[in-house]
Write a protein that holds these residues in place. Sequence first.
Motif, mmCIF file in Angstrom:
data_model
loop_
_atom_site.group_PDB
_atom_site.id
_atom_site.type_symbol
_atom_site.label_atom_id
_atom_site.label_comp_id
_atom_site.label_asym_id
_atom_site.label_seq_id
_atom_site.Cartn_x
_atom_site.Cartn_y
_atom_site.Cartn_z
ATOM 1 N N ILE A 1 -4.499 1.268 1.938
ATOM 2 C CA ILE A 1 -4.567 0.058 1.122
ATOM 3 C C ILE A 1 -3.933 0.278 -0.245
ATOM 4 C CG2 ILE A 1 -6.156 -1.508 -0.067
ATOM 5 C CD1 ILE A 1 -8.076 -1.132 2.291
ATOM 6 N N SER A 2 -4.072 1.499 -0.775
ATOM 7 C CA SER A 2 -3.536 1.797 -2.108
ATOM 8 C C SER A 2 -2.020 1.578 -2.132
ATOM 9 C CB SER A 2 -3.855 3.246 -2.495
ATOM 10 O OG SER A 2 -5.243 3.460 -2.502
ATOM 11 N N PRO A 3 -1.498 0.943 -3.182
ATOM 12 C CA PRO A 3 -0.061 0.645 -3.228
ATOM 13 C C PRO A 3 0.797 1.899 -3.270
ATOM 14 C CG PRO A 3 -1.100 0.223 -5.355
ATOM 15 C CD PRO A 3 -2.208 0.496 -4.390
ATOM 16 N N GLY A 4 1.830 1.917 -2.443
ATOM 17 C CA GLY A 4 2.766 3.034 -2.392
ATOM 18 C C GLY A 4 4.093 2.529 -1.859
ATOM 19 N N PRO A 5 5.111 3.386 -1.828
ATOM 20 C CA PRO A 5 6.436 2.936 -1.390
ATOM 21 C C PRO A 5 6.457 2.399 0.036
ATOM 22 C CG PRO A 5 6.344 5.339 -1.604
ATOM 23 C CD PRO A 5 5.106 4.796 -2.228
ATOM 24 N N ASP A 6 5.633 2.967 0.929
ATOM 25 C CA ASP A 6 5.658 2.536 2.326
ATOM 26 C C ASP A 6 5.102 1.126 2.503
ATOM 27 O OD1 ASP A 6 6.784 4.905 3.039
ATOM 28 O OD2 ASP A 6 4.961 5.806 3.837
ATOM 29 N N ASN A 7 3.878 0.881 1.993
ATOM 30 C CA ASN A 7 3.320 -0.448 2.229
ATOM 31 C C ASN A 7 4.020 -1.532 1.405
ATOM 32 O OD1 ASN A 7 2.097 0.290 -0.190
ATOM 33 N ND2 ASN A 7 0.067 0.537 0.702
ATOM 34 N N ILE A 8 4.576 -1.169 0.236
ATOM 35 C CA ILE A 8 5.370 -2.132 -0.525
ATOM 36 C C ILE A 8 6.654 -2.475 0.240
ATOM 37 C CG2 ILE A 8 6.698 -2.523 -2.635
ATOM 38 C CD1 ILE A 8 3.682 -2.654 -3.048
ATOM 39 N N PHE A 9 7.257 -1.471 0.880
ATOM 40 C CA PHE A 9 8.468 -1.698 1.687
ATOM 41 C C PHE A 9 8.155 -2.621 2.867
ATOM 42 C CE2 PHE A 9 11.506 -0.303 5.052
ATOM 43 C CZ PHE A 9 12.670 -0.691 4.418
ATOM 44 N N VAL A 10 7.035 -2.377 3.538
ATOM 45 C CA VAL A 10 6.606 -3.237 4.639
ATOM 46 C C VAL A 10 6.402 -4.667 4.141
ATOM 47 C CG1 VAL A 10 4.714 -3.736 6.251
ATOM 48 C CG2 VAL A 10 5.540 -1.386 5.999
ATOM 49 N N LEU A 11 5.729 -4.796 3.009
ATOM 50 C CA LEU A 11 5.436 -6.114 2.441
ATOM 51 C C LEU A 11 6.726 -6.881 2.150
ATOM 52 C CD1 LEU A 11 3.485 -8.197 1.200
ATOM 53 C CD2 LEU A 11 3.574 -6.874 -0.932
ATOM 54 N N MET A 12 7.687 -6.239 1.495
ATOM 55 C CA MET A 12 8.904 -6.940 1.100
ATOM 56 C C MET A 12 9.778 -7.279 2.306
ATOM 57 S SD MET A 12 8.163 -7.391 -1.895
ATOM 58 C CE MET A 12 9.514 -8.564 -1.947
ATOM 59 N N GLN A 13 9.857 -6.392 3.288
ATOM 60 C CA GLN A 13 10.623 -6.713 4.494
ATOM 61 C C GLN A 13 10.012 -7.907 5.213
ATOM 62 O OE1 GLN A 13 13.458 -5.753 5.612
ATOM 63 N NE2 GLN A 13 13.884 -4.010 4.277
#
Length: 210
Positions: free
Chosen positions: A20-32
Amino acid sequence: MDINYDILYTFVVAATALAISPGPDNIFVLMQSVVNGKRHGLAVVVGLMSGCFVHTSLVAFGVSVLIKQSEVLFFVIKLLGALYLFFLAYKAFRSEAAIQLSGETVERKTIGQLYRQGFIMNVLNPKVSIFFLAFFPGFLFSETLSHVSQFYVLGMLFVITGSIVFGSIAILAGSISEFLKKNSKVGVFLKWLQIIVFIGIGIFILISEK
């Protein structure tokens, strides 16, 4: 079979909090997902989680050999792992609390390309193996199962929890993106969640027994 389920429950809670903590992977998933749609975001998730099995294998066989060889080596691994997690907590503390979202630079790619990118992003990132090396040894949960089997169980649980969290991000990307833009204090909460989780896991690893 001798299994300490309390350790497994603790592992799942920690893995979920980290996902859940924000990081490059979940931010990348979110933006895609925001820019290209949920199917494209889910393709990234599958790629990232596939890569986790590679790191699980490296840690499972490498650490298992060291555990068999020496109690001292295993203690050193745990100590370095805990120190690495404390370092990550310090980095999170020093980082900006704001979550930066920008879809302007998101390149449009096919589902297959995004799966490969997610997989390669994960497999070629040595920090993932280092994190698994720091994270997994403190959560060995059985005195009868082989260490390799236990590491693979932990790896599977990590993938399942990560898939649920990241998959939810992909599916609910639009709503999550709007929520984050409207609620600036969420970044502060997630930053301190990350710090607390890293410190908590580090302490847990230090006090855990082989």
